[in-house]
Write a protein that holds these residues in place. Structure first.
Motif, short mmCIF file in Angstrom:
data_model
loop_
_atom_site.label_atom_id
_atom_site.label_comp_id
_atom_site.label_asym_id
_atom_site.label_seq_id
_atom_site.Cartn_x
_atom_site.Cartn_y
_atom_site.Cartn_z
N ARG A 155 63.41 -39.31 12.22
CA ARG A 155 64.44 -39.99 11.43
C ARG A 155 65.77 -39.78 12.13
N GLU B 114 63.92 -32.39 -2.96
CA GLU B 114 62.73 -33.16 -2.51
C GLU B 114 61.92 -32.49 -1.40
N ILE B 115 60.63 -32.34 -1.67
CA ILE B 115 59.70 -31.89 -0.63
C ILE B 115 58.61 -32.92 -0.37
N ILE B 116 58.36 -33.81 -1.36
CA ILE B 116 57.32 -34.82 -1.21
C ILE B 116 57.84 -36.14 -1.77
N GLY B 117 57.48 -37.23 -1.07
CA GLY B 117 57.67 -38.57 -1.60
C GLY B 117 56.32 -39.26 -1.63
N TYR C 275 56.66 -51.07 -0.23
CA TYR C 275 55.20 -51.02 -0.33
C TYR C 275 54.70 -50.39 -1.63
N LEU D 8 66.23 -32.99 9.44
CA LEU D 8 66.01 -32.87 10.88
C LEU D 8 65.81 -34.28 11.41
N GLY E 253 57.25 -33.01 3.63
CA GLY E 253 58.02 -32.48 4.75
C GLY E 253 57.71 -30.99 4.89
N GLU F 268 50.74 -36.03 5.63
CA GLU F 268 50.60 -37.23 4.79
C GLU F 268 49.15 -37.42 4.38
N SER G 15 56.71 -42.44 9.55
CA SER G 15 55.67 -42.08 8.60
C SER G 15 54.37 -42.70 9.07
N GLU H 235 68.74 -39.31 11.49
CA GLU H 235 69.68 -38.93 10.44
C GLU H 235 71.04 -38.73 11.08
N HIS I 18 55.16 -33.83 9.40
CA HIS I 18 54.90 -34.61 8.20
C HIS I 18 53.42 -34.51 7.86
N ARG J 218 50.23 -47.69 -4.04
CA ARG J 218 50.64 -48.75 -3.12
C ARG J 218 50.42 -50.12 -3.74
N GLU K 217 60.10 -46.68 6.47
CA GLU K 217 61.08 -46.14 5.51
C GLU K 217 62.51 -46.65 5.74
N GLN L 105 52.05 -43.45 7.07
CA GLN L 105 51.46 -44.00 5.85
C GLN L 105 50.63 -45.27 6.04
N TYR M 235 60.56 -33.92 12.42
CA TYR M 235 59.96 -32.94 11.50
C TYR M 235 58.46 -33.15 11.43
#
Ligand code: 4AD
Ligand code: MG
Length: 430
Positions: free
Chosen positions: A207, A353-356, A329, A217, A401, A224, A184, A209, A222, A360, A164, A186, A220
């Protein structure tokens, strides 16, 4: 000795004898009687200890019991309208198990002190309620996923791959090589869905951040998913079903905890599929109409997401983000080639945002061209590119998340309270 819990004692008729273990939540003593509010993981209950009602040695021990001392009491259940909850235990024995030093947390405390004493603050009723709700959400998720034939897998957390973007990477020395803490799972899930079909994992993601926000955070949880043979539309259907199942699990068994947190449950009752879908371009027009200075290609941040969701009770999908907002991706949307076949799921009531997630990219050349254009070194990704060389299939997935979900469902001001031991830019203790 059979030990009861406070929750089960509250159901008993007066006159029963019970033994309880727990901690002193509050205590008030006069010469002849002590009123203790006892806490265990199920609730609070008053216990009274009278001189003469217990052996003298027990009564003397009560004098040494301070807030957060651990104790065992035996006594008779009695109704008492003056006691919180209308019931109390009239003790016949009292044992002080672990005395407590003066407790550093009293009624009104700064946020910083509570964070410094997080190892003790996790005993608070609010923190316990949040952790129970979180556990119920995870259980609801796992039950839904098992019923939908997803296999749980265990991807690595130490990795050489940047999923990411480089700006939020935690890097570390892996012996004589460079490695990262995973942002991630993923890419690994993509590999595993070729083996198992539908897969999911629950891992910590990291992350770096560098800003303080109420929704970020550095570590966190995740959740997936990766689904073989599914396009972005099917991916969104899985998301709305899963999110609803998690919210309904909480409404089913955690009403008391939501109430303790002061969370209005009415809006949560609306969280049923299908969720509305909006294209990014539509959101952009809406925002411009409200005076936002925003152009095609600008990402949606917390402020834009709040404006988009604050008057809603149901989460909303935002699809077709411009390519420059999202990761390399993702699959190009053939009908709208400036955008990806992707969606973010935004929680209502302003949470965002809670989901991305996305479909693919399966085309090797398209993927290579994008990686080169973004200066991504190909070497650590050869294995990932192999997935496009050996029996490539359409597939899609997403990342949720968990603390973002908990923040919304519990109605928390700050995401850190969705973690027992939160990690943020300026906190790694305790
Ligand atoms: O949108 P993100 O960055 O997407 C991915 O990582 C994808 N590779 C997931 C996938 O397709 N398998 O992150 C996914 C979610 C976000 O929607 C958000 O809920 C959460 O992870 N998240 C964070 N939660 C807390 N603190 C942070 N710093 C977060 N960053 C992302
Ligand atoms: Mg995202």
């Amino acid at each position: 000795m059979t030990v009861s819990t406070i929750g089960s004692v509250l159901m008993l008729p007066p006159g029963e004898e019970v033994t309880l273990r727990g901690w002193v939540h509050r205590i008030r003593t006069s010469g002849k009687i002590a009123f203790i509010v006892l806490r265990d993981h199920t609730g609070l209950l008053q216990a009274t200890v009278r001189k003469g009602g217990v052996p003298d040695i027990d009564f003397n021990a009560v004098g040494a019991a301070s807030v957060e001392s651990s104790i065992i009491v035996t006594g008779i259940v009695a109704s008492d309208p003056r006691a919180p909850g209308g019931m109390e235990i009239r003790c016949t024995t009292f044992t002080l198990v672990g005395p407590a030093d003066a407790f550093p947390i009293t009624e009104y405390q700064s946020e910083e002190l509570l964070l410094d004493n997080r190892h003790l603050w996790v005993r608070s009723r609010n923190m316990a309620a949040i952790m129970k709700i979180k556990a119920t959400m995870l259980q609801g998720a796992r039950e839904w996923l098992a019923a939908a034939d997803f296999t749980e897998v265990t991807p690595p957390v130490l990795t050489q791959n940047v999923c990411e973007g480089g700006t939020t990477l935690f890097s570390l020395k892996y012996f004589d090589r460079q490695a990262y803490l995973s942002q991630s799972a993923q890419m690994y899930l993509e590999a595993l869905c070729y083996s198992l079909g539908n897969v999911y994992s629950l891992t910590p993601s990291f992350r770096a951040e560098k800003s303080r926000t109420p929704r970020h955070l550095t570590e966190y949880w995740h959740l997936e998913l990766e689904e073989a043979w599914i396009d972005n539309r099917g991916n969104m259907e899985v998301q709305e079903e899963l999110v609803s199942a998690m919210v309904q699990a909480v409404l089913g068994s955690r009403r008391d905890e939501l109430e303790m947190l002061g969370r209005d449950v009415e809006p949560l009752k609306d969280v049923m599929p299908p969720f509305p879908r909006m294209r990014y371009s539509q959101v952009l027009e809406d925002l411009k109409g409200r005076g936002f200075d925003i152009e095609f290609g600008d990402d949606l941040g917390a402020v834009e997401e709040r404006a988009t969701t604050q008057d809603r009770t149901v989460p909303v999908f935002v699809t077709n983000y411009p390519k420059q907002c999202k990761a390399f991706y993702m699959k190009e949307d053939a009908d709208d080639p400036d955008t990806y076949a992707c969606a973010d799921l935004l929680a209502p009531e302003g949470y965002g945002e809670i989901i991305g997630g996305s479909e693919r990219e399966t085309d090797l050349d398209a993927l290579l061209a994008r990686m080169r254009a973004q200066d991504i070194s190909l070497e650590p990704y050869q294995w990932y590119l192999d997935l496009r060389r050996y029996g490539s299939i359409p597939h899609s997935g997403f990342g949720m998340g968990i603390e973002r979900m908990v923040r919304w469902v519990c109605g928390l001001e700050h995401i850190r309270d969705a973690m027992p031991f939160p990690r943020t830019i300026n906190r790694i203790y305790p």
